[in-house]
Design a protein around this motif. Structure first.
Motif, PDB file in Angstrom:
ATOM      1  N   LYS A 107       0.868  -1.174   0.000  1.00 56.11           N
ATOM      2  CA  LYS A 107       0.000   0.000   0.000  1.00 56.11           C
ATOM      3  C   LYS A 107       0.909   1.229   0.000  1.00 56.11           C
ATOM      4  N   LEU A 108       0.777   2.065  -1.030  1.00 58.46           N
ATOM      5  CA  LEU A 108       1.634   3.242  -1.177  1.00 58.46           C
ATOM      6  C   LEU A 108       0.802   4.503  -0.952  1.00 58.46           C
ATOM      7  N   THR A 109       1.176   5.300   0.018  1.00 63.51           N
ATOM      8  CA  THR A 109       0.429   6.514   0.336  1.00 63.51           C
ATOM      9  C   THR A 109       1.384   7.694   0.488  1.00 63.51           C
ATOM     10  N   THR A 110       0.820   8.890   0.574  1.00 63.98           N
ATOM     11  CA  THR A 110       1.603  10.098   0.792  1.00 63.98           C
ATOM     12  C   THR A 110       2.066  10.163   2.242  1.00 63.98           C
ATOM     13  N   ARG A 111       3.284  10.576   2.441  1.00 62.69           N
ATOM     14  CA  ARG A 111       3.756  10.782   3.818  1.00 62.69           C
ATOM     15  C   ARG A 111       2.940  11.907   4.459  1.00 62.69           C
ATOM     16  N   SER A 112       2.687  11.762   5.737  1.00 62.82           N
ATOM     17  CA  SER A 112       1.770  12.653   6.443  1.00 62.82           C
ATOM     18  C   SER A 112       2.153  14.123   6.313  1.00 62.82           C
ATOM     19  N   SER A 113       3.443  14.431   6.414  1.00 63.57           N
ATOM     20  CA  SER A 113       3.886  15.834   6.374  1.00 63.57           C
ATOM     21  C   SER A 113       3.516  16.508   5.066  1.00 63.57           C
ATOM     22  N   PHE A 114       3.576  15.759   3.950  1.00 64.54           N
ATOM     23  CA  PHE A 114       3.242  16.332   2.650  1.00 64.54           C
ATOM     24  C   PHE A 114       1.736  16.296   2.396  1.00 64.54           C
ATOM     25  N   ALA A 115       1.074  15.276   2.914  1.00 65.32           N
ATOM     26  CA  ALA A 115      -0.381  15.207   2.772  1.00 65.32           C
ATOM     27  C   ALA A 115      -1.046  16.382   3.468  1.00 65.32           C
ATOM     28  N   ARG A 116      -0.491  16.828   4.580  1.00 55.85           N
ATOM     29  CA  ARG A 116      -1.062  17.963   5.328  1.00 55.85           C
ATOM     30  C   ARG A 116      -0.918  19.280   4.582  1.00 55.85           C
ATOM     31  N   LEU A 117      -0.026  19.291   3.571  1.00 55.42           N
ATOM     32  CA  LEU A 117       0.127  20.484   2.735  1.00 55.42           C
ATOM     33  C   LEU A 117      -0.855  20.486   1.566  1.00 55.42           C
ATOM     34  N   GLY A 118      -1.490  19.343   1.317  1.00 55.69           N
ATOM     35  CA  GLY A 118      -2.433  19.239   0.208  1.00 55.69           C
ATOM     36  C   GLY A 118      -1.880  18.508  -0.994  1.00 55.69           C
ATOM     37  N   LEU A 119      -0.784  17.764  -0.797  1.00 59.11           N
ATOM     38  CA  LEU A 119      -0.185  17.014  -1.898  1.00 59.11           C
ATOM     39  C   LEU A 119      -0.638  15.565  -1.858  1.00 59.11           C
ATOM     40  N   TRP A 120      -1.115  15.076  -3.002  1.00 59.91           N
ATOM     41  CA  TRP A 120      -1.438  13.658  -3.166  1.00 59.91           C
ATOM     42  C   TRP A 120      -0.344  13.040  -4.033  1.00 59.91           C
ATOM     43  N   CYS A 125      -5.281   5.376  -6.194  1.00 62.39           N
ATOM     44  CA  CYS A 125      -4.809   4.014  -6.480  1.00 62.39           C
ATOM     45  C   CYS A 125      -3.550   3.770  -5.666  1.00 62.39           C
ATOM     46  N   ASP A 126      -3.719   3.134  -4.508  1.00 66.07           N
ATOM     47  CA  ASP A 126      -2.576   2.944  -3.618  1.00 66.07           C
ATOM     48  C   ASP A 126      -2.170   1.487  -3.457  1.00 66.07           C
ATOM     49  N   LEU A 127      -2.852   0.569  -4.155  1.00 67.31           N
ATOM     50  CA  LEU A 127      -2.574  -0.850  -4.009  1.00 67.31           C
ATOM     51  C   LEU A 127      -1.400  -1.270  -4.882  1.00 67.31           C
ATOM     52  N   VAL A 128      -0.484  -2.052  -4.308  1.00 67.79           N
ATOM     53  CA  VAL A 128       0.616  -2.646  -5.053  1.00 67.79           C
ATOM     54  C   VAL A 128       0.455  -4.161  -4.934  1.00 67.79           C
ATOM     55  N   ASN A 129       0.120  -4.813  -6.029  1.00 68.40           N
ATOM     56  CA  ASN A 129      -0.307  -6.210  -6.016  1.00 68.40           C
ATOM     57  C   ASN A 129       0.804  -7.191  -5.645  1.00 68.40           C
ATOM     58  N   PRO A 130       0.430  -8.338  -5.086  1.00 65.80           N
ATOM     59  CA  PRO A 130       1.400  -9.420  -4.866  1.00 65.80           C
ATOM     60  C   PRO A 130       1.998  -9.865  -6.198  1.00 65.80           C
ATOM     61  N   GLY A 131       3.317  -9.941  -6.272  1.00 66.77           N
ATOM     62  CA  GLY A 131       3.975 -10.337  -7.505  1.00 66.77           C
ATOM     63  C   GLY A 131       4.286  -9.186  -8.443  1.00 66.77           C
ATOM     64  N   TYR A 132       3.863  -7.960  -8.084  1.00 65.94           N
ATOM     65  CA  TYR A 132       4.166  -6.785  -8.915  1.00 65.94           C
ATOM     66  C   TYR A 132       5.647  -6.438  -8.783  1.00 65.94           C
ATOM     67  N   SER A 133       6.235  -5.981  -9.876  1.00 64.13           N
ATOM     68  CA  SER A 133       7.606  -5.494  -9.854  1.00 64.13           C
ATOM     69  C   SER A 133       7.725  -4.345 -10.840  1.00 64.13           C
ATOM     70  N   GLY A 134       8.225  -3.220 -10.386  1.00 59.55           N
ATOM     71  CA  GLY A 134       8.386  -2.075 -11.276  1.00 59.55           C
ATOM     72  C   GLY A 134       8.476  -0.778 -10.495  1.00 59.55           C
ATOM     73  N   HIS A 135       8.515   0.313 -11.242  1.00 56.29           N
ATOM     74  CA  HIS A 135       8.486   1.644 -10.643  1.00 56.29           C
ATOM     75  C   HIS A 135       7.014   2.056 -10.528  1.00 56.29           C
ATOM     76  N   VAL A 136       6.522   2.152  -9.321  1.00 62.58           N
ATOM     77  CA  VAL A 136       5.099   2.423  -9.106  1.00 62.58           C
ATOM     78  C   VAL A 136       4.786   3.851  -9.547  1.00 62.58           C
ATOM     79  N   PRO A 137       3.708   4.051 -10.326  1.00 61.82           N
ATOM     80  CA  PRO A 137       3.339   5.413 -10.734  1.00 61.82           C
ATOM     81  C   PRO A 137       2.889   6.245  -9.548  1.00 61.82           C
ATOM     82  N   LEU A 138       3.233   7.509  -9.582  1.00 65.35           N
ATOM     83  CA  LEU A 138       2.802   8.455  -8.555  1.00 65.35           C
ATOM     84  C   LEU A 138       1.939   9.509  -9.224  1.00 65.35           C
TER      85      LEU A 138
END
Length: 340
Positions: A107-120, A125-138
């Protein structure tokens, strides 16, 4: 159940890889927190090229809906930055290449300090599937009234790893799922490939291909770029195969002809333009041609010919020089010749 810091340390070598910049190696002691791993944004971004009033998700014509055509890829130097305006969305990716073990889910989410500024950073889409490999899109989105200046390698996100409660049937990278983001580069969406790959797969199954041919084609389909995948779709629709095993060889033959024509045109224009350009300085290069042309009596026909030739050749030469190399479905011999 979320994995703890001790457990994350034990599997961090498997989960995190390809931090290739010598000055930005993965530091487990700094990046692993209580039950998460700080993940950095890379220096690669995609920004929209143009706005569309509507986007029909039911269409799959590559020249109309392929999202990658609507994004411009930007690679920043270490000392450069990108500005995210209020209400704007740009696409980035994780600097770390992430591989999720098959017994876990991420599960990939925004760090709290940046989320409090209004950055997503993960959009919706925060799920990273079992068996996934790659650079996760942000999916970087600014929900604040202020501009954000984003620098490469900032730890904007955090990755949680959870253990699955039950046994997994198919992981993300399994052949049965035909997942389109295997070894993902984190780039724009290719949602339309689902329908197209399924159509091709159904055709493959209905023609009872031999096992070696079936395995190769299923493997190759996911490697094809957008244009080559649509050429395969059209090829299947337009041909009747008396022997299903001929599908690969016939398509490879068709692609080989396209490839030869592409190489010929590319070579001609990439050599013709500098030759024409040089002729502006060395008139003797086009003297035989210029003698056969007399369009305007008041102009030097030789100079006129050189200018016209250079101008005409400039556009296709620029296209072939700056455009990405076109990929084709080739057999091993053709690929070796191309490499040579």
């Amino acid at each position: 159940m979320y994995l703890t810091d001790k457990e994350l340390h034990n599997i961090s070598g498997t989960v995190i890889s390809e931090c290739n910049h010598p000055d930005h190696a993965f530091d487990a002691d700094k990046q692993i927190k209580t039950c998460s791993i700080d993940i950095r944004v890379s220096n690669i971004f995609w920004i929209p090229k143009r706005q569309r009033n509507s986007f029909d998700l039911g269409r799959r014509n590559i020249f109309e809906v392929s999202p990658r055509r609507m994004w411009k890829k930007i690679v920043l130097a270490d000392n450069e930055s990108i500005t995210l305006k209020p209400g704007q969305m740009i696409l980035g990716r994780t600097y770390e290449k992430i591989s999720i073990p098959k017994e876990n889910v991420g599960k990939l989410t925004t760090r709290s300090s940046f989320a409090r500024l209004g950055l997503w950073t993960a959009g919706n889409c925060d799920l990273v599937n079992p068996g996934y490999s790659g650079h996760v899109p942000l999916e970087l989105m600014n929900t604040s009234p202020n501009k954000f200046v984003i620098h490469p390698y900032l730890p904007l996100s955090q990755l949680f790893i959870m253990r699955l409660d039950g046994e997994l049937g198919n992981s993300y990278d399994s052949d049965q799922l035909n997942s389109k983001y295997v070894d993902d580069d984190g780039g724009p969406s290719v949602w339309w490939r689902d329908e197209l790959v399924q159509k091709i797969s159904r055709h493959i199954a209905s023609n009872a291909l031999t096992k070696p041919v079936l395995e190769r084609l299923q493997k190759e389909v996911h490697k094809l770029d957008d244009r080559c995948l649509f050429r395969l779709d059209r090829f299947i629709d337009s041909k009747t195969f008396s022997n299903s095993d001929d599908l690969l060889s016939q398509f490879a033959k068709s692609e080989r002809a396209r490839f030869s024509l592409y190489k010929f045109r590319r070579t001609i224009f990439l050599w013709a333009f500098p030759t024409a350009l040089a002729s502006l300085v060395i008139p003797e290069l086009l003297q035989p041609v210029s003698k056969t042309i007399s369009l305007l009596k008041d102009f030097d026909a030789s100079l006129y010919t050189r200018i016209v030739a250079t101008t005409i050749l400039a556009f296709p030469a620029a296209y072939y020089f700056f455009s990405k190399k076109v990929r084709f479905f080739l057999d091993e011999n053709d690929r070796q010749q191309d490499a040579d």
